[in-house]
Design a protein around this motif. Sequence first.
Motif, PDB file in Angstrom:
ATOM      1  N   LEU A  15       0.828  -1.207   0.000  1.00  0.00           N
ATOM      2  CA  LEU A  15       0.000   0.000   0.000  1.00  0.00           C
ATOM      3  C   LEU A  15       0.860   1.254   0.000  1.00  0.00           C
ATOM      4  CD1 LEU A  15      -2.832  -1.040   2.495  1.00  0.00           C
ATOM      5  CD2 LEU A  15      -3.007  -0.772   0.018  1.00  0.00           C
ATOM      6  N   GLY A  16       1.943   1.224   0.786  1.00  0.00           N
ATOM      7  CA  GLY A  16       2.850   2.370   0.810  1.00  0.00           C
ATOM      8  C   GLY A  16       3.504   2.588  -0.542  1.00  0.00           C
ATOM      9  N   GLY A  17       3.973   1.498  -1.177  1.00  0.00           N
ATOM     10  CA  GLY A  17       4.579   1.609  -2.488  1.00  0.00           C
ATOM     11  C   GLY A  17       3.596   2.094  -3.533  1.00  0.00           C
ATOM     12  N   LEU A  18       2.362   1.589  -3.459  1.00  0.00           N
ATOM     13  CA  LEU A  18       1.338   2.003  -4.410  1.00  0.00           C
ATOM     14  C   LEU A  18       1.029   3.491  -4.254  1.00  0.00           C
ATOM     15  CD1 LEU A  18      -0.731   1.292  -6.580  1.00  0.00           C
ATOM     16  CD2 LEU A  18      -2.324   0.638  -4.751  1.00  0.00           C
ATOM     17  N   ALA A  19       0.964   3.959  -3.001  1.00  0.00           N
ATOM     18  CA  ALA A  19       0.703   5.377  -2.762  1.00  0.00           C
ATOM     19  C   ALA A  19       1.820   6.235  -3.342  1.00  0.00           C
ATOM     20  CB  ALA A  19       0.554   5.634  -1.258  1.00  0.00           C
ATOM     21  N   LEU A  20       3.064   5.822  -3.124  1.00  0.00           N
ATOM     22  CA  LEU A  20       4.191   6.571  -3.678  1.00  0.00           C
ATOM     23  C   LEU A  20       4.167   6.542  -5.199  1.00  0.00           C
ATOM     24  CD1 LEU A  20       6.868   8.078  -3.379  1.00  0.00           C
ATOM     25  CD2 LEU A  20       8.017   5.848  -3.145  1.00  0.00           C
TER      26      LEU A  20
END
Length: 329
Positions: A15-20
């Motif tokens: 989720l963090g990678g997708l947000a970035l």
Amino acid sequence: MRVGGLGRGLRLFLLGGLALFLYLVIEQGVAELAQALKAAGWGLALVAALHLAPMTADTLGWQRLVPAGARLPFATMLWARWIGESINALLPVAQVGGDLVKARLLGQRGMPGDIAGASVMVELTLAVFTQILFTLLGVTLLVLHLGGGRIAHTLLAGTAVLSVLLLAFAWAQRRGLFSALVAALGRCTGRRDWRALTDSAAALDRAISRTYADRRALLGCSGWLLAGWLLGAAEVWLVMGLLGHPVGWAEALLLESLGQAVRAAAFLVPGALGVQEGTYLLLGTLLGLEPPLALALSLAKRARELILGLPGLAAWQMAESRAGGRKGG
């Protein structure tokens, strides 16, 4: 950490990678990125085809680690590698799940389990070792291009730490790592009736020791793996040409080596989503590339992963279905 906790952790990283990833795409402009990728067009299929060159080199290196009497046809090992890469690229498996599947696939095709597991384990170790050499080449090119700086020092420090960890990992492998892990698991659970698992771990440890003892095989594998890393730079060179901004081989090597280094460091983020894009933006800025162009390079590599990876996942499911059918029959 329990398996459930590990799964939740990987989902958080995803989720963090997708947000970035989404932030960087929106920040650089969807229209601008679409225009840049449109220039590549069907050339992205050529990029996917070109990736078969480093994949072939890697498979030739991996095959050198298998004793002659146990080797499967090259096409079978290339097929297993393709599936393993597809899993590591597209699924949240911390970039190692595909290697476990590779060993399983070879076992299904008749290779003894201990030999299959040893070849995968030693090849994975040598892949990290050769990537360290490849990263040092990238750092050298970065220093020659820009001089010393914080980025170069950070990369060198990370490489040094990774080298120490790799040496410790290789040392543990040669001293019965898997037997020790099974024994530790038995002590933690209080169980002592794992004779089959203990025997399998001991056989794997012996096969790993035999593999490490074959220095010619280790050198041959390392040479092919290093060639695979170098061939990967051709992908960057081709993509940049398709995007209408050709770069030289030195720039392509720099982008590929340092991009792959950061991607490996971000192994807990599935596919290094977002991290890869940020890395290419930073490296592209250092080389004078416009940000949308640098981000388009990363997206083109993502497209290649999808072109090769989705059929690879389908091939994996077909292989597992056939294996299940044979067992059921």
